[in-house]
Design a protein around this motif. Structure first.
Motif, PDB file in Angstrom:
ATOM      1  N   PHE A 556       0.800  -1.145  -0.028  1.00  0.00           N
ATOM      2  CA  PHE A 556      -0.018  -0.022  -0.033  1.00  0.00           C
ATOM      3  C   PHE A 556       0.892   1.032   0.046  1.00  0.00           C
ATOM      4  CE2 PHE A 556      -3.310  -2.879   1.961  1.00  0.00           C
ATOM      5  CZ  PHE A 556      -4.136  -3.042   1.052  1.00  0.00           C
ATOM      6  N   GLY A 557       2.213   1.300   0.317  1.00  0.00           N
ATOM      7  CA  GLY A 557       3.137   2.279   0.324  1.00  0.00           C
ATOM      8  C   GLY A 557       2.876   3.300   1.610  1.00  0.00           C
ATOM      9  N   THR A 558       2.209   2.757   2.526  1.00  0.00           N
ATOM     10  CA  THR A 558       1.982   3.297   3.641  1.00  0.00           C
ATOM     11  C   THR A 558       2.803   3.136   4.791  1.00  0.00           C
ATOM     12  OG1 THR A 558       0.438   1.670   4.558  1.00  0.00           O
ATOM     13  CG2 THR A 558      -0.543   3.825   3.331  1.00  0.00           C
ATOM     14  N   ASP A 559       3.109   3.842   5.997  1.00  0.00           N
ATOM     15  CA  ASP A 559       4.205   3.944   6.819  1.00  0.00           C
ATOM     16  C   ASP A 559       4.197   2.494   7.718  1.00  0.00           C
ATOM     17  OD1 ASP A 559       2.146   4.495   8.280  1.00  0.00           O
ATOM     18  OD2 ASP A 559       2.912   6.353   9.347  1.00  0.00           O
TER      19      ASP A 559
ATOM     20  N   GLY B  56      -5.237   6.229  -1.285  1.00  0.00           N
ATOM     21  CA  GLY B  56      -4.538   5.292  -0.322  1.00  0.00           C
ATOM     22  C   GLY B  56      -3.360   6.246   0.478  1.00  0.00           C
ATOM     23  N   GLY B  57      -3.621   5.800   1.746  1.00  0.00           N
ATOM     24  CA  GLY B  57      -2.471   6.704   2.648  1.00  0.00           C
ATOM     25  C   GLY B  57      -2.984   7.858   3.353  1.00  0.00           C
ATOM     26  N   ASP B 286       0.649   9.142   2.111  1.00  0.00           N
ATOM     27  CA  ASP B 286       0.987   8.857   3.184  1.00  0.00           C
ATOM     28  C   ASP B 286       2.012  10.009   3.624  1.00  0.00           C
ATOM     29  OD1 ASP B 286       0.910   8.131   6.025  1.00  0.00           O
ATOM     30  OD2 ASP B 286       2.070   6.427   5.701  1.00  0.00           O
ATOM     31  N   GLU B 329      -8.356   6.855   3.456  1.00  0.00           N
ATOM     32  CA  GLU B 329      -8.663   6.151   5.048  1.00  0.00           C
ATOM     33  C   GLU B 329      -8.868   7.396   6.105  1.00  0.00           C
ATOM     34  OE1 GLU B 329      -6.184   5.474   2.955  1.00  0.00           O
ATOM     35  OE2 GLU B 329      -4.378   4.674   4.337  1.00  0.00           O
TER      36      GLU B 329
END
Lengths: 662, 422
Positions: A556-559, B56-57, B286, B329
């Motif tokens: 997802f490329g999130t932290d 997303g993020g 993000d 989100e």
């Protein structure tokens, strides 16, 4: 880098052009960067690959020597394996694993007894016992990550010993199958520790194959789990074999130490304590007892660990990551020394404060409550034990110090961690979930009073037994696969229909819950069934496997390193099984291929050839109707056996029965 | 010779007749495909669709839809006027020209500021719960509209360029079909002839059915259903809807030659064919570091694709029947951190919604002067999902029998955002 925010007069006075302080959502930082290296690096997990893919335990089988396909089923010793006859003298020894003992018997009896009590309490009648072939397929998939070969099935089924399951579990856990075992569990633990996408993305410091090699070695020598966990948490050195002081274990944390070690904290708690603390970094947990201070107090243990990047010696524009321990003076007290890019001058009220001269040792970190209030944190384990308290007898300055000469915080964390009861329960719960499809809690990494386990006493007792075994994971596996519950049929019957965790009720394990193979299990199973890679070098095998596995995962490329897989029973998976390159490889009919060998086997009739395929993939005899269709196919192909077998093989491999563990 | 769709459907017909006649035990799911009349590329629409533009993020909505110029939290960009109420960021000039079709809800206030939990919550209308897996938007909509979808041969829930969320207790037959925005469906080409494939399917059908009959639970049954859906898909002329490359060049240029642009173009093509739920994923929000640099890169891509999507749907007469929802989100902190980034923030943020009969051009709700607090009635994921369902004509009072017979309301029993329907 856009440095927004207000520059203090002190900073201007210092003249450090890269400094700036800003508010941060989660914590306060007056961090100053000096000479911070560029982040980008391309570190493809390449180089060398897992050795030992071709395993002695699955030497090429000659279908004509195997009996299952024939009517007689005479026990023929499979090639490359010891006698599969009655009492196996081949108790494993090479890797220091022990064979079944009275102690194991007692633990298994304890599990059986507790589950049975729960069945009675819940008015459940367990499913009938699984057949030998069903159990054998199951246990090979779960312990070795692949289906059994036809000759292995033959040998197991014709073994008349009453204790044959114990004996076979000893074999699968022992030296004979050490290659398969360590390869499978290396995959499992790599996916747990760095995810399915770790080191598979372009710009990554993680060297996936180095992580795998470290784990494979550890699994081979049956390294106790407390030692494994400690090594991963305290690892120092280079993540890549080309760096100095190479240590594959570094790969667990090398990409998790940024941002104040948020991911290191979260993943350590999740994997080794079975507690989900990810969201307590910002606020107290909405419905469990974890509080925000615990997250930051735990993260304080990681603050001496630094990730440093050095240029890759062989590839331009690439970097190698290494974890080094450094003195930590506390957040907002940024250090500077030429040799380590840190400042040992602290700014207080606009004046310099020389910490080295003052020998001020305590190294706090800060975080922010939702109401904006700042809080200070020092290392405190999640059970509330402060490091300062533990080390009090050494001197008051030790516990909160960030100086390595006083304390190595990660070493201390490792000691707390393995001593905690959550540590043993987390491992047991995770392993149980792997073998039964459901753990005692769901998810396995979110245990605690807010999420009570289905069998609290059993979980606790198993945890203690695991601890008493000296943290031998193989013992836990042995206990699990030899339970009554693991040997139950997966066919639902009236007495256990309501035992369905998918309906939101706690699992009671009164039948075996069907679950899908993981992508890696499908891959290994197809290879073992067809020896499709028998002639390919180990290196090529590894590359092909790696390429195949990559197609399913997306990050997802999130932290938080979130990721998803399309190998989940949805259409892309079905398309891959129908038309993908792996199926094509498994169904190839070239000279010397698996299907060619079966087709040209002089000793087998057409009917036996068909049966052979069924045993190889789904470990059973075809029913009459299936034989009929197969014969029709054969007739319509004018007796072209290899073409017909190809169609049959394709159909079996695409069935629910093949891809499910049942 | 390939096994794949032909415009006239002959191979498929041939194939299916084999399936139907092969055996009394032919897998039931495969017989779904016996509806031989439906191979028109475009269907008569009797239902609405929804396109979710998933950021997303967690996008920094304070810099985009609910700007606070002059406040310490205000960020680097300036607001500009739109064709609707309210102003938006200067980095979305083309979207600003479409805002009479879209409304901004500035009073989203949620509690899940963790990616995984937030993604789940915003997709399902439920917070994660250890005892039950909830179905996401696409699965709920596909399930509720299934009687209207019998002419649809491609999956009713398509997720482009990302994973979306799962079908939960509705089962894998309602899972998102994840595809890449380049329009290539991986492994969609059979490597044997249609005739052989049909022979193979005969045996496979028997294998599936035999195993299902052994009563081993939903995994076996769901496998058979997904297999049936896959075969239907492979043999459908509607597969052409994924081929964004077959659009005229000026149309592709209008959406932008980006992953998100191609995704939006594919979404429009899928909606035309009758797919009721399409998610287009755009990740990379993000932005803990260098938020404004990130936005400067990402927002022009959003501007191009999103504005063209609205205009294109409008010009084709599809906007009235297509709900567009833009969200992630959560939002990002009003406060700018030491890395010039913004962190996770769920307490006060914005989403954008329009089309499908939802009133455009409005600004619903608002936040205080620095964006840290919602000062009007706060709205939740449940409320938003209820609003989308209402627009699509899905009854909100229906109870799912989730697991254990426990009744569960669609969209967690949220309340419809009334202002969006006046």
């Amino acid at each position: 880098m856009v440095q927004r925010g207000r520059t203090t007069s002190a900073q201007r006075f210092l003249g450090l052009q890269l400094c700036g302080w800003q508010w941060r959502g989660r914590r306060l930082g007056f961090r100053m960067w000096v000479g911070r290296l560029v982040l980008s690096s391309l570190c493809l997990a390449g180089g060398w690959l897992l050795a030992g893919c071709a395993c002695s335990a699955r030497d090429a089988e000659d279908p004509s020597t195997s009996a299952s396909a024939g009517a007689g089923l005479a026990a023929t010793a499979p090639s490359g394996q010891g006698s599969a006859g009655s009492s196996p003298a081949t108790k494993s020894s090479a890797s220091g694993t022990s064979a079944f003992s009275a102690k194991d018997e007692a633990v298994i009896a304890m599990i059986d007894q507790r589950l049975r009590v729960a069945w009675e309490q819940n008015n459940l009648r367990p499913a009938r016992a699984a057949t030998d072939a069903e159990w054998c397929r199951r246990v090979f998939l779960d312990l070795l990550g692949r289906v059994p070969t036809v000759s292995e099935l033959d040998a197991f089924r014709s073994d008349k010993s009453r204790s044959k399951r114990r004996a076979w579990v000893d074999r699968l856990l022992g030296s004979e199958y050490a290659d398969d075992f360590s390869k499978h569990w290396t995959t499992v633990w790599t996916n747990i520790l760095i995810g399915r996408t770790g080191g598979r993305q372009g710009r990554s410091l993680v060297n996936r194959s180095a992580m795998e090699k470290y784990l494979e070695q550890s699994l081979r020598e049956d390294k106790p789990f407390d030692r494994l966990a400690s090594e991963l948490i305290t690892a120092e050195g280079s993540a890549d074999p080309l760096g100095e002081n190479f240590n594959g274990a570094v790969n667990f944390l090398v990409e998790k130490l940024g941002d104040g070690g948020v991911q290191a904290t979260a993943k350590t708690a999740e994997i080794f304590l079975g507690t989900a603390v990810q969201c307590t970094q910002c606020h107290n947990h909405p419905f469990n007892e974890y509080r925000q201070n615990q997250f930051w107090e735990m993260s304080a243990f990681f603050r001496q660990a630094r990730v440093e990047r050095i240029p890759h010696p062989e590839r331009e524009n690439r970097q190698i990551g290494q974890i080094v321990n450094r003195d930590f003076a506390g957040e907002g007290r940024t250090l500077y020394r030429d040799d380590r890019s840190e400042i040992f001058l602290e700014v207080r009220n606009g004046k310099f404060f020389d910490r080295d001269a003052a020998r001020q040792t305590e190294a706090p970190i800060y975080y922010e409550l939702r109401n904006g209030q700042m809080q200070v944190a020092y290392p405190v384990f999640v059970d509330g034990t402060a490091l300062a308290h533990t080390l009090a007898d050494r001197g008051s300055e030790y516990g909160n110090s960030g100086y390595l000469e006083h304390v190595d915080r990660r070493q201390e964390l490792a000691q707390y961690l393995v001593a905690a009861r959550e540590f043993d329960r987390a491992l047991v719960n995770r392993m149980w979930a792997r073998f039964f499809g459901h753990g005692f809690t769901k998810p396995v990494h979110d245990m605690g009073p807010h999420n009570p386990p289905s069998h609290p006493e059993l979980l606790d007792k198993l945890g203690l037994e695991f601890r008493a075994s000296g943290f031998r994971v193989r013992d836990v596996l042995r206990w699990i696969v030899l339970t009554e519950a693991y040997a139950l049929s997966s066919k639902i019957s009236r007495g256990n229909r309501k035992d369905d965790p998918a309906l939101g009720v706690p699992p009671q394990f009164s039948r075996f819950y069907v679950r899908q193979m993981e992508a890696e299990q499908v891959y290994e199973s197809l290879l073992v069934a067809t020896q499709a890679d028998a002639t390919v070098s180990a290196e090529r095998q590894g590359q092909t496997r790696e390429r195949w596995l990559r197609q399913f995962s997306t990050a997802f490329g999130t932290d938080d390193g979130g990721e998803a897989t399309t190998f989940n029973g949805s259409i892309p998976q079905t398309l891959m099984m129908m038309n993908g390159e792996l199926t094509r490889l498994a169904c190839s009919t070239g000279s010397g291929s698996f299907l060619d060998k079966v087709a040209t086997s002089a000793d087998l009739s057409s009917r036996e050839k068909i049966k052979y395929l069924y045993w190889a993939a789904v470990a059973r005899e075809p029913i009459a109707e299936e034989i009929n269709i197969c014969n029709e196919l054969l007739a319509s192909r004018d007796g072209d056996v290899v073409e017909t077998l190809q169609d049959i093989w394709w159909a079996i491999l695409n069935s629910n029965e093949f891809i499910l563990i049942h | 010779m390939t096994f794949l769709p032909t415009p006239h459907g002959m191979n498929r017909r041939h194939f299916l007749s084999h399936l139907a006649g092969s055996s009394a035990m032919a897998v039931s799911a495969l017989s779904l495909t016996s509806n031989l009349t439906a191979h028109a590329a475009t269907l008569k629409r009797n239902h609405k669709s929804c396109i979710l533009l998933w950021m997303g993020g967690g996008p920094p909505t304070i810099d985009i839809w609910d700007m606070k110029p002059g406040a310490a939290t205000g960020g680097n960009f300036r607001p500009i006027g739109t064709t609707g109420e309210g102003q938006i960021t200067e980095l979305l000039p083309k979207v600003a020209q479409q805002m009479h079709h879209l409304s901004i809800v500035r009073s989203m206030s949620t509690r899940e500021a963790d990616h995984e939990r937030g993604r789940y919550y915003m997709h399902t209308g439920f917070v994660p719960n250890p005892n039950v897996e909830h179905p996401s938007y696409g699965s709920v909509i596909a399930h509720e509209l299934k009687t209207d979808l019998h002419e649809l041969e491609i999956p009713p829930f398509v997720s482009i360029g990302g994973a979306s969320e799962g079908p939960g207790f509705l089962g894998m037959a309602y899972a998102p079909f994840q595809v890449s925005s380049n329009g290539q469906i991986r492994d969609a080409k059979a490597y044997t002839s249609a005739a052989r494939m049909s022979d193979r399917m005969k045996l496979l059908g028997l294998l599936e059915k035999r195993f299902e009959r052994e009563n081993r639970g939903p995994a076996a049954t769901e496998h058979a259903k997904v297999l049936g859906n896959t075969v239907t898909l492979l043999n459908s002329a509607q597969m052409g809807a994924f081929k964004v490359q077959s659009e005229p060049e000026n149309m592709r240029d209008a959406y932008g030659d980006t992953g998100f642009g191609r995704g939006c173009l594919m979404a429009r093509r899928l909606v035309e064919v009758g797919v009721p739920f399409v998610e287009v994923n755009m990740g990379g929000w993000d932005l803990h570091q260098n938020c404004f640099d990130g936005e400067q890169q990402k927002l022009p891509e959003v501007d191009q694709a999103m504005s063209t999507l609205v205009a294109d749907l409008q010009s084709r007469g599809l906007l009235e029947d297509t709900v567009i929802l833009w969200m992630g989100e959560f939002g990002r902190t009003p406060r700018i951190n030491e890395n010039a980034g913004r962190d996770h923030w769920a307490r006060s943020w914005s989403v954008v919604i329009g089309g499908g009969g939802i009133t455009g051009g409005k600004v619903v709700g608002g936040t205080n002067e620095d964006g840290t607090r919602v000062i009007t009635e706060p709205y939740s994921s449940e409320d938003l999902m209820s609003t989308v369902c209402q627009a699509m004509g899905i009854g909100l009072n229906k109870n799912f029998a989730a697991g254990n017979g426990r009744p569960m309301k669609i969209a967690g029993g949220g309340k419809v955002i009334g202002e969006l329907f006046v």
